[in-house]
Design a protein around this motif. Structure first.
Motif, PDB file in Angstrom:
ATOM      1  N   ILE A  29       0.967  -1.247  -0.073  1.00  0.00           N
ATOM      2  CA  ILE A  29       0.105   0.023  -0.032  1.00  0.00           C
ATOM      3  C   ILE A  29       1.000   1.205  -0.022  1.00  0.00           C
ATOM      4  N   ASP A  30       1.840   1.227   0.806  1.00  0.00           N
ATOM      5  CA  ASP A  30       2.945   2.441   0.896  1.00  0.00           C
ATOM      6  C   ASP A  30       3.394   2.667  -0.426  1.00  0.00           C
ATOM      7  N   SER A  31       3.999   1.534  -1.195  1.00  0.00           N
ATOM      8  CA  SER A  31       4.577   1.634  -2.430  1.00  0.00           C
ATOM      9  C   SER A  31       3.661   2.152  -3.333  1.00  0.00           C
ATOM     10  N   GLN A  32       2.477   1.959  -3.440  1.00  0.00           N
ATOM     11  CA  GLN A  32       1.379   2.284  -4.456  1.00  0.00           C
ATOM     12  C   GLN A  32       0.956   3.843  -4.047  1.00  0.00           C
ATOM     13  N   VAL A  79      -0.891   9.223   6.284  1.00  0.00           N
ATOM     14  CA  VAL A  79      -1.507   7.914   6.125  1.00  0.00           C
ATOM     15  C   VAL A  79      -1.339   7.152   7.473  1.00  0.00           C
ATOM     16  N   ARG A  80      -2.018   6.419   8.004  1.00  0.00           N
ATOM     17  CA  ARG A  80      -1.763   5.500   9.348  1.00  0.00           C
ATOM     18  C   ARG A  80      -2.714   4.593   9.166  1.00  0.00           C
ATOM     19  N   TYR A  81      -2.153   3.285   9.468  1.00  0.00           N
ATOM     20  CA  TYR A  81      -2.598   1.883   9.315  1.00  0.00           C
ATOM     21  C   TYR A  81      -3.380   1.679  10.543  1.00  0.00           C
ATOM     22  N   LEU A  82      -4.454   1.230  10.507  1.00  0.00           N
ATOM     23  CA  LEU A  82      -5.399   0.458  11.462  1.00  0.00           C
ATOM     24  C   LEU A  82      -5.072  -0.742  11.556  1.00  0.00           C
ATOM     25  N   ASP A  83      -6.361  -1.500  11.742  1.00  0.00           N
ATOM     26  CA  ASP A  83      -6.360  -2.722  11.900  1.00  0.00           C
ATOM     27  C   ASP A  83      -6.318  -3.819  10.498  1.00  0.00           C
ATOM     28  N   LEU A  84      -5.998  -4.921  10.567  1.00  0.00           N
ATOM     29  CA  LEU A  84      -5.888  -5.886   9.677  1.00  0.00           C
ATOM     30  C   LEU A  84      -6.782  -6.855  10.130  1.00  0.00           C
ATOM     31  N   GLU A  85      -7.632  -7.510   8.971  1.00  0.00           N
ATOM     32  CA  GLU A  85      -8.337  -8.749   9.544  1.00  0.00           C
ATOM     33  C   GLU A  85      -8.414  -9.645   8.074  1.00  0.00           C
ATOM     34  N   MET A  91      -7.394 -10.543   2.816  1.00  0.00           N
ATOM     35  CA  MET A  91      -6.881  -9.811   3.862  1.00  0.00           C
ATOM     36  C   MET A  91      -7.403  -8.404   3.828  1.00  0.00           C
ATOM     37  N   VAL A  92      -7.940  -7.688   4.846  1.00  0.00           N
ATOM     38  CA  VAL A  92      -8.442  -6.246   4.607  1.00  0.00           C
ATOM     39  C   VAL A  92      -7.612  -5.359   5.652  1.00  0.00           C
ATOM     40  N   GLN A  93      -7.024  -4.552   5.056  1.00  0.00           N
ATOM     41  CA  GLN A  93      -6.168  -3.572   5.965  1.00  0.00           C
ATOM     42  C   GLN A  93      -6.855  -2.137   5.869  1.00  0.00           C
ATOM     43  N   ARG A  94      -7.175  -1.523   7.036  1.00  0.00           N
ATOM     44  CA  ARG A  94      -7.860  -0.449   7.152  1.00  0.00           C
ATOM     45  C   ARG A  94      -6.821   0.644   7.242  1.00  0.00           C
ATOM     46  N   VAL A  95      -7.013   1.569   6.514  1.00  0.00           N
ATOM     47  CA  VAL A  95      -6.041   2.703   6.514  1.00  0.00           C
ATOM     48  C   VAL A  95      -7.004   4.150   6.827  1.00  0.00           C
ATOM     49  N   LEU A  96      -6.326   5.133   7.639  1.00  0.00           N
ATOM     50  CA  LEU A  96      -6.916   6.150   7.781  1.00  0.00           C
ATOM     51  C   LEU A  96      -6.069   7.384   7.012  1.00  0.00           C
ATOM     52  N   LEU A 104     -10.287  13.889   6.639  1.00  0.00           N
ATOM     53  CA  LEU A 104     -10.071  12.594   7.176  1.00  0.00           C
ATOM     54  C   LEU A 104     -10.727  11.461   6.533  1.00  0.00           C
ATOM     55  N   PHE A 105     -10.421  10.322   6.181  1.00  0.00           N
ATOM     56  CA  PHE A 105     -11.015   9.327   5.415  1.00  0.00           C
ATOM     57  C   PHE A 105     -10.471   7.901   5.853  1.00  0.00           C
ATOM     58  N   THR A 106     -11.330   6.954   6.123  1.00  0.00           N
ATOM     59  CA  THR A 106     -11.032   5.666   6.502  1.00  0.00           C
ATOM     60  C   THR A 106     -11.314   4.743   5.166  1.00  0.00           C
ATOM     61  N   LEU A 107     -10.392   3.870   4.730  1.00  0.00           N
ATOM     62  CA  LEU A 107     -10.275   3.074   3.653  1.00  0.00           C
ATOM     63  C   LEU A 107      -9.972   1.714   4.035  1.00  0.00           C
ATOM     64  N   GLU A 108     -10.747   0.747   3.299  1.00  0.00           N
ATOM     65  CA  GLU A 108     -10.532  -0.523   3.483  1.00  0.00           C
ATOM     66  C   GLU A 108      -9.684  -1.150   2.229  1.00  0.00           C
ATOM     67  N   TYR A 109      -8.657  -1.669   2.343  1.00  0.00           N
ATOM     68  CA  TYR A 109      -7.764  -2.269   1.172  1.00  0.00           C
ATOM     69  C   TYR A 109      -8.013  -3.783   1.367  1.00  0.00           C
ATOM     70  N   PHE A 110      -8.760  -4.143   0.078  1.00  0.00           N
ATOM     71  CA  PHE A 110      -8.794  -5.620   0.239  1.00  0.00           C
ATOM     72  C   PHE A 110      -7.714  -6.191  -0.693  1.00  0.00           C
ATOM     73  N   MET A 111      -6.723  -7.057  -0.059  1.00  0.00           N
ATOM     74  CA  MET A 111      -5.626  -7.439  -0.431  1.00  0.00           C
ATOM     75  C   MET A 111      -5.825  -8.913  -0.855  1.00  0.00           C
ATOM     76  N   VAL A 112      -4.961  -9.552  -2.181  1.00  0.00           N
ATOM     77  CA  VAL A 112      -5.150 -10.826  -2.250  1.00  0.00           C
ATOM     78  C   VAL A 112      -3.664 -11.042  -2.483  1.00  0.00           C
ATOM     79  N   GLU A 113      -3.440 -12.499  -2.176  1.00  0.00           N
ATOM     80  CA  GLU A 113      -1.882 -13.028  -2.328  1.00  0.00           C
ATOM     81  C   GLU A 113      -1.792 -13.636  -3.778  1.00  0.00           C
ATOM     82  N   THR A 114      -1.069 -13.162  -4.553  1.00  0.00           N
ATOM     83  CA  THR A 114      -0.694 -13.811  -5.792  1.00  0.00           C
ATOM     84  C   THR A 114       0.422 -14.421  -6.127  1.00  0.00           C
ATOM     85  N   GLU A 115       0.797 -14.910  -7.134  1.00  0.00           N
ATOM     86  CA  GLU A 115       2.196 -15.341  -7.323  1.00  0.00           C
ATOM     87  C   GLU A 115       3.055 -14.233  -7.510  1.00  0.00           C
TER      88      GLU A 115
END
Length: 133
Positions: A29-32, A79-85, A91-96, A104-115
């Motif tokens: 997320i930081d890199s993007q 950017v501040r990272y909140l919880d990961l679930e 995996m869903v990473q909440r980010v403020l 201020l905005f709270t976002l949920e980043y939906f992450m998938v592990e790929t090759e």
């Protein structure tokens, strides 16, 4: 006694695994976000999942969507990272995120592990957090 020790070792192992995932996910997320700030849409595009790439087809289309639909992601001020679930196999990473005006905005980043490692599969903007009193 043995089962208590085994349970503690297993719990520590799982906690370490989640912490490793959290670090890897936050790094993506930081890199993007850094790529968007630098105007490097191709680098930001590299962190999108295959499903996102199929929808938007080109880095330019993807960049336009983010710029117009997610201005707080396009140019975050803080950017501040909140919880990961884990949720429904992702995996869903909440980010403020604070935008350039300080909103201020709270976002949920939906992450998938790929090759290719962790990739961003969707971003959902949640209701803004209540101001601290």
């Amino acid at each position: 006694m043995r089962s208590a020790v085994f349970g503690a070792v297993l719990a520590l192992g799982l906690a370490g695994s989640v912490a490793a995932q959290e670090g890897d996910i936050q790094a993506v997320i930081d890199s993007q976000l850094e790529a968007f700030l630098a105007g490097d849409v191709a680098a930001a595009w590299s962190h999108a999942s295959p499903a996102i790439k199929e929808i938007f087809r080109t880095p330019e289309n993807f960049g336009r969507m983010v710029r117009e639909g997610y201005p707080m992601v396009w140019r975050p001020a803080e950017v501040r990272y909140l919880d990961l679930e884990s949720r429904a196999g992702q995996m869903v990473q909440r980010v403020l995120i604070a935008d350039q005006s300080g909103a201020l905005f709270t976002l949920e980043y939906f992450m998938v592990e790929t090759e290719n490692g962790w990739q961003i599969n969707a971003v959902n903007v949640l209701k803004a957090p209540a101001p601290a009193v």
